[in-house]
Design a protein around this motif. Structure first.
Motif, short mmCIF file in Angstrom:
data_model
loop_
_atom_site.label_atom_id
_atom_site.label_comp_id
_atom_site.label_asym_id
_atom_site.label_seq_id
_atom_site.Cartn_x
_atom_site.Cartn_y
_atom_site.Cartn_z
N MET A 2 -8.18 -7.30 1.99
CA MET A 2 -7.60 -6.09 1.41
C MET A 2 -8.43 -4.81 2.34
SD MET A 2 -5.89 -4.33 -0.45
CE MET A 2 -5.26 -5.79 -1.61
N ILE A 3 -7.81 -4.20 2.62
CA ILE A 3 -8.39 -2.54 3.27
C ILE A 3 -8.73 -1.76 2.26
CG2 ILE A 3 -7.91 -1.15 5.07
CD1 ILE A 3 -6.04 -3.08 6.70
N CYS A 4 -10.05 -1.21 2.34
CA CYS A 4 -10.24 -0.10 1.53
C CYS A 4 -10.97 0.90 2.38
CB CYS A 4 -11.28 -0.77 0.29
SG CYS A 4 -10.23 -1.56 -0.92
N ASP A 5 -10.56 2.15 2.22
CA ASP A 5 -11.42 2.98 2.99
C ASP A 5 -11.81 2.76 4.45
OD1 ASP A 5 -12.52 5.76 3.16
OD2 ASP A 5 -14.31 4.93 2.32
N TYR A 60 0.41 3.49 9.03
CA TYR A 60 -0.17 2.47 8.47
C TYR A 60 -0.76 1.51 9.49
CZ TYR A 60 4.55 0.46 9.48
OH TYR A 60 5.81 0.09 10.29
N ASN A 72 -1.77 5.65 5.46
CA ASN A 72 -2.29 6.96 5.29
C ASN A 72 -1.54 7.73 4.38
OD1 ASN A 72 -2.91 9.77 5.98
ND2 ASN A 72 -4.38 8.67 7.37
N ASN A 122 -7.25 -3.02 -4.02
CA ASN A 122 -7.73 -1.72 -3.56
C ASN A 122 -7.23 -0.72 -5.03
OD1 ASN A 122 -8.04 1.05 -2.82
ND2 ASN A 122 -7.51 0.86 -0.99
N SER A 168 0.94 -1.33 0.15
CA SER A 168 -0.20 -0.17 0.01
C SER A 168 0.86 1.26 -0.10
CB SER A 168 -0.83 0.10 1.26
OG SER A 168 -1.58 1.15 1.41
N CYS A 169 0.66 2.01 -0.74
CA CYS A 169 1.47 3.54 -0.95
C CYS A 169 2.94 3.32 -0.70
CB CYS A 169 0.75 4.38 0.22
SG CYS A 169 0.99 6.28 -0.06
N GLU A 215 -9.47 3.21 -3.40
CA GLU A 215 -10.45 2.99 -2.09
C GLU A 215 -11.53 2.40 -2.87
OE1 GLU A 215 -9.29 3.30 0.56
OE2 GLU A 215 -7.15 4.13 -0.01
N SER A 225 -2.76 -1.02 4.95
CA SER A 225 -3.11 0.28 4.57
C SER A 225 -2.29 1.48 5.00
CB SER A 225 -4.55 0.35 4.84
OG SER A 225 -5.06 1.59 4.33
N THR A 273 -3.11 -1.48 -8.49
CA THR A 273 -3.13 -0.08 -7.67
C THR A 273 -3.41 0.85 -8.69
OG1 THR A 273 -1.40 -1.03 -6.28
CG2 THR A 273 -1.88 1.28 -6.15
#
Length: 405
Positions: free
Chosen positions: A236-239, A187, A181, A292, A134-135, A295, A179, A351
């Motif tokens: 998965m983590i979304c929003d 995270y 931020n 994700n 993530s990110c 989001e 996830s 992504t």
């Protein structure tokens, strides 16, 4: 071939060639012997304008630019440049591909330059570890004991070992998700653990464990017994919502072998019935891969035959709207055939707007652009050798410079 050199050597070789070309251009002035007539663009441009120009380079070229001179190195290493580069210019996700050998060395594909770079991943000791990204950060967890966990930036090589997750040794199934931020760069990591109740095939102990980078602590946020369903390795983590696939163990459960569970991380509690949040999959699946994309939860699934749901007949992409799956597209038959003897499972991650799909049996990599609604093959992976019974797998990640564990 560039793919046969290391990432660092590739960057420095290109930097040397770029500087040589610039020197050659300077020698072609009208008055070749008059140094006063040769004006360096680098001297004319102020720092803020040069910074904006450099920010439009692909991330691979940023490394080359940092080696040109001291001034450029200071600019691209500054906090302001890294923040502007990551927040105002979208970097397409890369795909890291490796084999089932014992070495965690493989090739990362840059879809902007359509090039492969050889990269050795920090922290990870074997390709069969659990992986989530993530990110710009990638999380690795030991596939055997589940007790070793690392978070790293595969571009900058910064890595951090986390505290051992509580009570996670030797579960039957685990699903890892992370996830980040995008503002604070803090995270959250989640692990969904599933273990069969001794002596009962239909009952499974299900638990959710959450790690917060700000507190550097693990919390077991939920424990319950599930009947007829078990967890797997997809989450998965979304929003702020944790999604994970569950798998039927029989005993009068619905026809589909898969289902989706949702868990709100902000409103978590230590008790409840997860099955109440059950969302059926859109069709019988041989496998499902969650990702994700901006989001929104997206699933890439192998579509099973009506009479033989364990035999794959195609691949579809769906996006979750509320509690309903909306079909985005299905892989055209000409691409589906391109995988050769396609297994019922495959590697897939994505992504931003890009989804990568890869067969376990070959290094071929297919890319789907959600924005342009377009399928295309990536450039051929350069030198990954094929051996009997060797498997290929991979994951996508955002190439970012400013995020660190």
């Amino acid at each position: 071939m560039e793919g046969e050199t290391s990432w660092v050597n590739h960057c420095f070789d290109d930097t040397a060639r770029d500087v040589a070309e610039f020197d050659s251009f300077s020698e072609l002035s009208d008055e070749g012997n008059r140094e006063t007539d040769v004006v360096s663009v680098d001297l004319i441009l102020p720092d803020d304008l040069l910074e904006r120009i450099l920010a439009y380079l692909p991330i691979a070229s940023i490394f080359r630019a940092s080696s040109v001179c001291k001034r450029w190195h200071e600019i691209v290493s500054s906090t302001r440049f890294l923040w502007n580069f990551s927040h105002f210019l979208s970097q397409k996700p890369w795909y890291f591909m490796f084999t089932s050998s014992d070495e965690a060395v493989g090739y990362a594909y840059d879809p902007v330059l359509r090039k492969w770079y050889i990269i050795e991943l920090p922290c990870i000791q074997a390709p069969n570890w659990f992986i989530a990204s993530s990110c710009g950060l990638v999380c690795f967890m030991d596939n055997n004991s589940r007790s070793e966990l690392h978070v790293c930036n595969p571009i900058t090589k910064q890595c951090k070992k986390l505290l051992e997750p509580p009570g996670l040794k030797f579960p039957d199934y685990s699903a890892l998700a992370i996830s980040v931020n995008r503002i604070s760069h803090g995270y959250t990591i989640s692990i969904v653990k599933s273990k069969q109740v001794p002596g009962n095939f239909f009952q499974w102990d299900l638990s959710i464990h959450i790690y917060d980078s700000e507190t550097a602590m693990w919390v077991t946020s939920l424990k319950e017994v599930s009947t007829g369903w078990r967890g797997g390795d997809e989450s998965m983590i979304c929003d702020g919502v944790l999604y994970f696939l569950i798998y039927s163990t029989g005993g009068g459960t619905p026809e589909n072998r898969h289902g989706l569970i949702t868990y709100n991380l902000s409103g978590r509690s230590s008790h409840g019935v997860l099955i109440k949040s059950f969302i059926p999959v859109p069709c019988p699946l041989t496998c499902g891969r969650l990702m994700n994309l901006k989001e929104k939860l997206v699933m890439v699934g192998g579509i099973g035959k009506p009479d033989r749901p364990d035999i794959i007949k195609g691949i579809g992409i769906w996006v979750l709207n509320g509690k309903e799956w909306q079909e985005v597209t299905r892989m055209p038959h000409k691409f589906f055939q391109g995988f050769g003897e396609f297994d019922d499972v495959f590697a897939s991650s994505g992504t931003d707007d890009l989804i990568y799909i890869q067969s376990y049996g070959a290094p071929a990599l297919l890319v789907y652009d959600m924005n342009q609604k377009h399928w295309k093959w990536s450039q051929k992976c350069p030198v990954i050798k094929r051996f009997p019974l060797q498997l290929f797998t991979g994951f996508s990640f955002e190439p970012r410079l400013e995020t660190s564990p």
